[in-house]
Design a protein around this motif. Structure first.
Motif, PDB file in Angstrom:
ATOM      1  N   GLY A   6       0.805  -1.214   0.000  1.00 11.35           N
ATOM      2  CA  GLY A   6       0.000   0.000   0.000  1.00 11.35           C
ATOM      3  C   GLY A   6       0.842   1.269   0.000  1.00 11.35           C
ATOM      4  N   HIS A   8      -1.828   5.281   2.927  1.00  5.29           N
ATOM      5  CA  HIS A   8      -2.662   4.162   3.364  1.00  5.29           C
ATOM      6  C   HIS A   8      -1.822   2.891   3.426  1.00  5.29           C
ATOM      7  CE1 HIS A   8      -5.712   7.019   1.921  1.00  5.29           C
ATOM      8  NE2 HIS A   8      -6.429   6.505   2.909  1.00  5.29           N
ATOM      9  N   HIS A  32      -5.713   2.915  -6.690  1.00  9.36           N
ATOM     10  CA  HIS A  32      -5.050   3.519  -5.530  1.00  9.36           C
ATOM     11  C   HIS A  32      -5.959   3.429  -4.311  1.00  9.36           C
ATOM     12  CE1 HIS A  32      -1.457   5.543  -7.175  1.00  9.36           C
ATOM     13  NE2 HIS A  32      -2.142   5.537  -8.310  1.00  9.36           N
ATOM     14  N   ASP A  33      -5.399   3.037  -3.198  1.00  8.77           N
ATOM     15  CA  ASP A  33      -6.085   3.113  -1.904  1.00  8.77           C
ATOM     16  C   ASP A  33      -7.511   2.556  -1.942  1.00  8.77           C
ATOM     17  OD1 ASP A  33      -3.731   4.323  -1.098  1.00  8.77           O
ATOM     18  OD2 ASP A  33      -4.492   6.335  -1.579  1.00  8.77           O
ATOM     19  N   GLY A  34      -7.678   1.438  -2.614  1.00  6.53           N
ATOM     20  CA  GLY A  34      -8.973   0.761  -2.592  1.00  6.53           C
ATOM     21  C   GLY A  34      -9.959   1.244  -3.647  1.00  6.53           C
ATOM     22  N   ASP A  42      -6.318  -6.803  -3.373  1.00  6.92           N
ATOM     23  CA  ASP A  42      -5.138  -6.047  -2.979  1.00  6.92           C
ATOM     24  C   ASP A  42      -4.371  -5.518  -4.200  1.00  6.92           C
ATOM     25  OD1 ASP A  42      -2.481  -5.343  -2.071  1.00  6.92           O
ATOM     26  OD2 ASP A  42      -2.938  -6.358  -0.193  1.00  6.92           O
ATOM     27  N   TYR A  55      -4.885  -1.631  -4.495  1.00  2.04           N
ATOM     28  CA  TYR A  55      -3.825  -0.892  -3.798  1.00  2.04           C
ATOM     29  C   TYR A  55      -2.511  -0.888  -4.567  1.00  2.04           C
ATOM     30  CZ  TYR A  55      -7.183  -1.190  -0.041  1.00  2.04           C
ATOM     31  OH  TYR A  55      -8.326  -1.075   0.692  1.00  2.04           O
TER      32      TYR A  55
END
Lengths: 389, 523
Positions: B69, B73, B112-114, B223, B227
């Motif tokens: 990540g 995050h 990015h970031d979920g 994931d 991420y």
């Protein structure tokens, strides 16, 4: 979210547990077997093993060939080296020597050979040449190093440049090529020596000198010699190098290595592609990066080995590995040139000098204070951690 | 001053200084256990390692990893090292992969970031999406993956679970638990092209999509796609070396070049280990990095202490894949050679993962190639004017069983030639003309350096009848020898470098569970 239907979806964990339990109940409970792959890997990499000296032959003044008897096939690739482990007096030492024998000798007789030249003040080479005899037992780790012909990387035309006893890996390569040469490799060996009497294994080389192997002797100090004179210069290389693209292998003394690199770069040869193996060690007193005021000093080494603590003295001009060996402390080394990394140890405190050339350490190891102790010199009292042997 | 290298007794001996072994040791130390780690090699990390050739440090195994990540995050591996105070230089890989199969040739960005919109858009565009419906469906699919991901993370770190709490708190996790990856793809009614593109990562689980539990696949792609994949700039050895340093700083004794030959057992209870040197060291618990297959076949001493149920359980599982990798240092930069992607998955003969997997279990055609060029994302991966390039397939455990050592080089050579040929054609560059260094890794290489059973790098194969959920629910029943636990890819979390840390944690939890049981019994 529904995948199949609500009931089936809710029972997944139950279903997978049930099928797993069922698989276990249906499986045999007979003892598990050792696996073939691991057994093969072990046969290929046997580690350090006891061997017996079964032949010693004087090649020329101060140069001997030793034959070691194994009890199985010692698999190796021509060009590789072996590491001898010896107890000499109170010292426990290990030293690398290129294997000079053929594949078939390993396969059929279970033997490997090396050629050793007694070096001035050479602690181990003197012992070997003066003392080692038939029937002696020596511990050997073999099949080491990457100084080998690779059919994908290297061109089928090989230019081998040897100096003195640096001929040994090429002797192994040439003999093995004569036995089997599925990829049609042609090898030109430029062999540099001072005098004719110093040419190692001349008869064998002359016998190999046809078809795929060509040997050209270049003598620096032999006025009556009818062949090539001088050093292995651009002119000699140009005269004998294959006309097609070729790969260069070099094995010889360190000083000669720099000379050959210089000559090859004049020919616009991509020096990144030269495979090199050199001997003669490093003299840090000649290293311009090394602080001169530290020379000839001794420092104290505090050694942690598991829960034990030992102390020995270390001379600044000698790598840490030598200080340990002198004190009879076992340390596993192989290449003795900083590259292979088997002698990785941790420096807990103190300053260490690591010569830039051939510093084969990993990035993280540099950051966290690890050194390859065959290529690291004390610059202060040191506290180190070494593996338990 | 002590004159023996070891204490006479330790609370726990961990066999193997792998990422799992070291993180297990750190966890146990945190709970007050006195821990000794014994590693047969002279380096930490197991397969998480590197080597130096031609003066260049080269990654030995890691292509990319989950669990890192971004800075803002951070996920669990990044957090783990931050907590240890170790500085790892992480590099984000902007694209999950380039996927090439038949007429498909696509690059899929990582989110990015979920946020899954970038990968959803790339897949939808590649497959044609005039009304935006496919994009929405992909967003829904990734949302499901993300639910599974979150549930699995909370189950993993939460310790105790029971079926009821699973059902109410983790409904989607429960819903998909009984289904294969293929079944879930079909439930979404994805066109075949989308399924092919989404399946590209199957090789990181090394099981065909009709056998691969969706729980695991969904977890992984949640994931990677949400991420982004990462690598440590200074290879996976940076993780291993930092873990080792941290372990020693915490007072854990870590010893290299120490091969454990036997695990000594008496009356179904672990007594300690015997080293190859003959020395015995006592311990209350042993955590093995060696595969259960190796432990039960040749390490338990005496052999009569191996319970039949242990053999049955091990035999019910299939040892997963090993590796065949051609690692090259090339004499020109990635730009000069026209190499544009960090990771490419190349299905040379269609995307039927069952057929690919079956062929990979023989010495026949290996037609799912992963190639990686670290220089594309990390300029300093090798010196200027060079680049690193690796070509990898993960053959099944049987593929190397029948080779004889006499013909080992030819066997290797045949596959190297095939890989170089396939990749040279795809790239339009004759790779053979550019090789400065070449290293070939085979199952024998892995076995030699790590001692892994069959040279297997992925533990036990992820299958519907060997499901991580089932293993989690029944794990308490699988402490066959009191005091013996495992930490490695053979643990429940399976293969991968991020799961290695979870596997270490699980090994530590197993020790603590057995310890609690012993103490309970005493009372």
């Amino acid at each position: 979210m529904i995948i199949k239907n609500k009931f089936a979806d809710s029972m997944g964990a139950f279903r997978v547990t049930k099928v797993r339990n069922q698989a276990i109940s249906e499986a045999s409970d007979s003892p598990l077997l050792e696996d073939e792959v691991t057994l093969k890997a072990r046969k290929l990499h046997q580690g350090s093993l006891p061997t017996t000296v079964c032949d010693v032959e004087e090649m020329c003044a101060g140069v001997k060939r030793f034959t070691f008897q194994f009890s199985f096939i010692p698999y190796f690739t021509p060009g590789q080296y072996l590491s001898l482990r010896l107890k000499i007096g109170d010292s426990i030492v290990s030293r690398p020597y290129s294997i000079c024998s053929s594949r078939s000798l390993a396969k059929e007789q279970h033997q490997l050979q090396i050629i050793v030249k007694k070096a001035d003040g050479g602690f181990v080479s003197s012992y070997l040449v003066d003392r080692l005899s038939i029937g002696d037992h020596v511990e050997i780790e073999y099949g080491l190093g990457e100084f080998t012909i690779d059919r994908f990387r290297d061109k089928p035309k090989i230019l081998a440049i040897a100096g003195g006893v640096g001929i040994t890996p090429f002797l192994s390569m040439a003999k093995s090529l004569q036995e089997s040469n599925p990829h049609g490799i042609e090898m030109t060996i430029l062999y540099g020596c001072q005098k004719e009497s110093e040419i190692v294994a001349k008869k064998e080389l002359d016998a190999l000198n046809h078809d795929h192997v060509r040997v050209i002797y270049v003598l620096a100090d032999e006025p009556s010699w009818t062949g090539e004179h001088g050093f292995i210069s651009t002119e000699i290389i140009q005269k004998y190098a294959p006309k097609e693209p070729y790969s260069v292998f070099f094995c010889g003394p360190t000083a000669m290595k720099y000379f050959v690199i210089k000559e090859l770069s004049k020919l616009k040869y991509d020096i990144r592609k030269i495979r090199m193996e050199s001997f003669g060690g490093i003299d840090i007193s000649k290293d311009t990066r090394y602080p001169k005021d530290l020379l000839d000093k001794y420092y104290k080494l505090t050694i942690h080995r598991g829960m034990e603590t030992l102390t020995v003295d270390a001379f600044v001009q000698e790598p840490i590995a030598v200080a340990l060996e002198r004190a009879g402390i076992k340390i596993h080394t192989r290449c003795r040139g900083g590259v292979c990394g088997i002698c990785r140890i941790k420096v807990i405190s103190g300053n260490v000098y690591v010569p830039e050339e051939n510093d084969g350490r990993r990035d993280a190891d540099k950051k966290l204070g690890y050194v390859h102790c065959c290529h690291a010199y004390p610059m202060s009292d040191l506290e180190i951690k070494i593996p338990i042997e | 001053m002590p004159t023996a290298p070891f204490k006479s007794k330790y609370d726990v001996i961990v066999i193997g200084a792998s990422l799992a072994g070291l993180s297990c040791a750190l966890e146990l130390k945190k709970h007050g256990y006195d821990v000794l780690v014994l590693e047969q090699h002279n380096l930490p990390g197991g397969v998480a390692t590197s080597f130096v050739r031609g003066g260049v440090e080269i990654e030995a195994s890691l292509h990319e990893m989950i669990g890192v990540g971004s800075d803002l995050h951070p996920l669990r591996v990044r957090r783990y090292f931050e907590k240890l105070g170790a500085k790892i230089d992480w590099v984000r890989i902007p694209y999950c992969y380039r996927f090439v199969s038949g007429d498909i040739d696509v690059r899929i960005r990582a989110g990015h970031d979920g946020d899954y919109s970038a990968p959803s858009l790339d897949i939808a565009n590649a497959c044609g999406d005039p009304d935006g419906k496919l994009f929405q469906k992909l967003m829904d699919f990734f949302a499901l993956c993300h639910k599974v991901y979150q549930s699995a993370n909370s189950v993993n770190t939460g310790g105790k679970i029971n079926k009821l709490s699973l059902y109410f708190k983790h409904h989607d996790f429960v819903t998909v638990a009984g289904y294969s990856t293929k079944e879930v793809f079909e439930a979404f009614k994805f066109p075949q092209k989308v399924i092919d593109i989404l399946s590209a990562y199957w090789i990181y689980m090394a099981s065909p999509i009709d056998e691969l539990p969706f729980t695991l696949y969904g977890y992984m792609i949640a994931d990677y796609f949400g991420y982004g994949p990462y690598i440590p700039a200074h290879t996976s050895h940076d993780m291993a070396a930092n873990l080792e340093a941290a372990a020693e700083k915490q007072g854990i004794q870590v010893e290299f070049c120490q091969k454990v030959d036997k695990i000594v057992v008496n009356n179904c209870k672990v007594q300690g280990v015997r080293l190859a040197s003959g020395q015995e060291i006592a311990a209350d618990f042993v955590v093995s990095g060696a595969y259960p297959n190796t432990v039960y076949s040749s390490m338990i001493e005496p052999k009569s202490e191996v319970p039949p149920i242990a053999n049955k359980t091990v035999r019910a599982m299939e040892v997963s894949v090993s590796v065949f990798s051609v690692i090259l240092l090339l004499d020109a930069s990635a730009d000069e050679l026209g190499i544009t992607d960090y990771a490419t998955f190349y299905a040379t003969d269609g995307m039927d993962t069952s057929a690919i997997f079956a062929r990979g279990r023989t010495d026949g055609d290996w037609d799912y190639i992963t190639s990686v060029c670290p220089n594309v994302i990390h300029k300093n991966a090798s010196p200027e004017g060079t680049c690193l390039y690796s070509i990898t397939y993960l053959p099944g455990p049987d593929a190397f069983e029948d080779i004889d050592l006499e013909h080992y080089q030819e066997y290797k050579g045949r596959h190297v030639a095939d890989f170089l040929d396939k990749e040279s054609k795809r790239l339009g560059v004759n790779l053979e003309d550019h090789i400065l260094e070449i290293v070939v890794e085979t199952p024998l290489t892995v076995s030699h350096y790590t001692g892994a059973y069959h040279g297997a790098i992925y533990g036990y194969r992820n299958m519907m009848n060997n499901h991580a959920v089932a293993r989690t629910l029944t794990k308490g029943k699988e402490y066959f020898i009191d005091g013996l636990a495992f930490a490695g890819a053979h643990q429940i979390c399976g293969d991968g470098m991020a799961p290695a840390f979870d596997n270490g944690l699980l090994g530590a939890q197993d020790v603590m569970a057995m310890d609690a049981k012993r103490k309970g019994a005493k009372r």
